[in-house]
Enzyme design. Structure first.
Site, short mmCIF file in Angstrom:
data_model
loop_
_atom_site.label_atom_id
_atom_site.label_comp_id
_atom_site.label_asym_id
_atom_site.label_seq_id
_atom_site.Cartn_x
_atom_site.Cartn_y
_atom_site.Cartn_z
N LYS A 22 28.93 73.17 11.10
CA LYS A 22 30.60 73.37 10.01
C LYS A 22 30.07 73.56 9.03
O LYS A 22 30.76 75.10 8.74
CB LYS A 22 31.11 71.99 9.88
CG LYS A 22 32.21 71.41 8.99
CD LYS A 22 32.81 70.75 8.43
CE LYS A 22 32.18 70.87 7.08
NZ LYS A 22 32.99 69.83 6.22
N ASN A 23 28.82 73.94 8.39
CA ASN A 23 28.87 74.06 6.88
C ASN A 23 28.08 75.42 7.01
O ASN A 23 27.79 75.54 6.45
CB ASN A 23 27.92 72.90 5.93
CG ASN A 23 28.42 71.77 5.88
OD1 ASN A 23 29.15 72.03 6.30
ND2 ASN A 23 27.10 71.56 5.59
N CYS A 35 36.89 66.59 -0.01
CA CYS A 35 36.16 65.13 0.32
C CYS A 35 36.21 64.74 -1.27
O CYS A 35 36.10 65.56 -2.75
CB CYS A 35 35.30 64.91 0.52
SG CYS A 35 35.26 64.51 2.86
N ARG A 62 32.00 68.64 -8.24
CA ARG A 62 31.90 70.14 -7.37
C ARG A 62 32.32 70.74 -8.13
O ARG A 62 33.46 71.54 -6.95
CB ARG A 62 31.94 69.79 -5.82
CG ARG A 62 31.18 68.67 -5.25
CD ARG A 62 31.23 68.60 -3.58
NE ARG A 62 32.19 68.00 -2.99
CZ ARG A 62 32.59 68.85 -1.79
NH1 ARG A 62 31.81 68.81 -1.11
NH2 ARG A 62 34.15 68.01 -0.87
N ASP A 71 23.88 64.69 2.46
CA ASP A 71 25.20 64.08 3.72
C ASP A 71 24.32 63.25 4.74
O ASP A 71 25.32 62.93 5.99
CB ASP A 71 25.54 65.54 4.27
CG ASP A 71 26.56 66.55 3.51
OD1 ASP A 71 27.10 65.78 2.70
OD2 ASP A 71 26.07 67.75 4.58
N ARG A 110 36.78 66.56 10.72
CA ARG A 110 36.95 67.60 9.23
C ARG A 110 35.42 68.17 9.67
O ARG A 110 34.78 69.33 9.43
CB ARG A 110 36.17 67.21 8.78
CG ARG A 110 37.56 67.63 7.51
CD ARG A 110 37.66 66.66 6.68
NE ARG A 110 37.34 67.78 5.76
CZ ARG A 110 36.37 67.94 4.50
NH1 ARG A 110 35.92 66.66 4.63
NH2 ARG A 110 35.60 69.07 4.43
#
Length: 425
Positions: free
Chosen positions: A30-31, A123, A128, A313, A405
């Site tokens: 995903k990233n 999230c 961030r 993560d 997600r």
């Protein structure tokens, strides 16, 4: 139609205590996929991506790009992009749902000459700030300011020009923004204190295929010499190292024997070194990793770090494993200031954890017990799934829209390994 994943009312039910066994293929990352998808704003003569995971976030990014005017054909795990953006303002309803939406800022500015992007959501694991993204645009010569919750950027008369971008701290997203914004800027750009994650290397490699001039990928200094245009390209997204690490812990916490396929083990070298210290048996052959165990894990202290360190993560998932370790483990979270929200829910299962600012002390217990718990974010969701897999009795996990997600077909994959898991309304 936009993906409003917060409205998902389903829950996951797990009867724990079952050893996981078998093979699990890892999906695309995903990233890596999200920044790669935004390249469709820069590559105007056709662009293809394969190994795209079907997730709420990738669907949301697809909707966002489509709303800007990019035509997208989704076939299984392949995305075919055509056309160029026709407007420079991104949808608030879409951007508010995903932090990674900020990644469209640079490519949209380059493509349209101006960009208006709402402050993004995502999230709730920390502030961030997007200041570093703004820093990138200004360093390359753009006009940028805030206006009523929007970031507004425009090009000066001479367009974007290369420059020196010296990040005060390592940021994956800001490094990606810098690369994507600089590849078509005039002249040379030097990115200092750049992030080194595999997903950034994948982004750079795709751009190089398309004709970009980039060197230093995987190091903390990246050099870019701007080119006039990017050519049509087909690119395969790398595998998801976080999903792979999560399944490695799933095998470990259930004293199972799981072969994880379609993964690059070198992307998780530090992580697998830690699992070995926990007493797990790790066998690596090609793009496969076999993780097995027959005993309680041994405690081992970790600190999350930028790549190639222990990934933030995987911190929550690792805590679930250490909740059953034979002794005390200290876990330090150095990346996000609010990433221990899973602790209270894990303690409902019987875990013993105390928190002091950015440090968690985990005193291992022999058994966890099934419980009703609520997920607070993506990785916290997986932490609770892992705890439930090892717990006695049945767990009910709410807030599972977070899982959509970042984990493709998670229930199916765990079921195929023998887990007693159901997803129900």
């Amino acid at each position: 139609m936009s993906v409003i994943y917060e409205n998902n009312e389903e829950k996951i039910y797990i009867r724990g205590g079952i050893q996981l066994k078998g093979n699990v293929p890892i999906s695309g990352a995903k990233n890596a996929a999200l920044p790669l998808m935004t390249l469709s704003l820069l590559i105007k003569n056709g662009f293809e991506l394969t190994n795209i995971p079907d997730l709420a976030d990738t669907r949301l990014m697809s909707d966002l790009l489509n709303d800007l005017g990019v035509s997208i054909n989704w076939k299984n795990d392949k995305l075919i992009f055509k056309g160029s953006p026709v407007k420079d303002e991104a949808s608030y309803d879409l951007v508010r749902q995903m932090r990674a939406s900020i990644l469209i800022l640079g490519p949209l500015l380059v493509s349209k000459g101006s960009a208006k992007v709402p402050l993004p959501g995502g999230c709730a694991i920390g502030s961030r700030p997007i200041d570093l993204h703004i820093m990138v645009m200004k360093a390359l010569g753009a006009n940028v300011y805030y206006d009523s919750g929007f970031i507004v950027a425009s090009l000066k008369s001479d367009g974007l020009r290369g420059g020196i971008i010296d990040f005060p701290k390592v940021s994956v997203g800001a490094t990606e923004s810098a690369i994507m914004t600089a590849v078509l800027a005039k002249g040379k750009t030097k990115i200092l204190n750049a992030a080194r994650e595999p997903e950034i290397v994948d982004l750079g490699n795709c751009l190089i295929k398309a004709g970009a001039n980039i060197s230093g990928l995987g190091s903390n200094t990246i050099n870019i010499e701007g080119v006039k245009e990017l050519s049509s390209v087909s690119h395969q997204v790398i595998s998801d190292r976080i999903e792979a690490g999560s399944f490695a812990i799933a095998s470990s916490i259930t004293k199972g024997d799981v072969e994880i396929s379609k993964v690059n083990p070198m992307d998780l070298k530090k992580f697998f070194d830690v699992l070995r210290m926990n007493g797990m048996d790790i066998e690596i052959y090609g793009n496969n990793v076999r993780v097995s165990s027959s005993k309680r894990p041994l405690p081992y202290d970790i600190s999350t770090e930028a790549h190639p360190g222990f990934p933030t993560d995987l911190q929550a998932q690792y805590m679930a494993l250490m909740a059953l370790a034979e002794g005390e483990t200290i876990i330090k979270e150095n990346i996000f200031e609010n990433r221990f929200m899973h602790v209270a829910e894990l303690m409902r299962m019987g875990a013993k954890v105390t928190i002091n600012k950015h440090k968690a002390v985990v005193n291992g217990v022999k058994n966890l017990k099934g419980s009703k718990v609520m997920a607070s974010d993506l990785r916290a969701s997986m932490c609770l799934i892992l705890g439930a897999l090892a717990a006695s009795g049945t767990s009910e996990i709410d807030g599972i829209y977070h899982l959509d997600r970042g984990y493709e077909k998670l229930v199916d994959k765990l079921s195929n390994l023998g887990a007693d898991i159901k997803r129900l309304k």
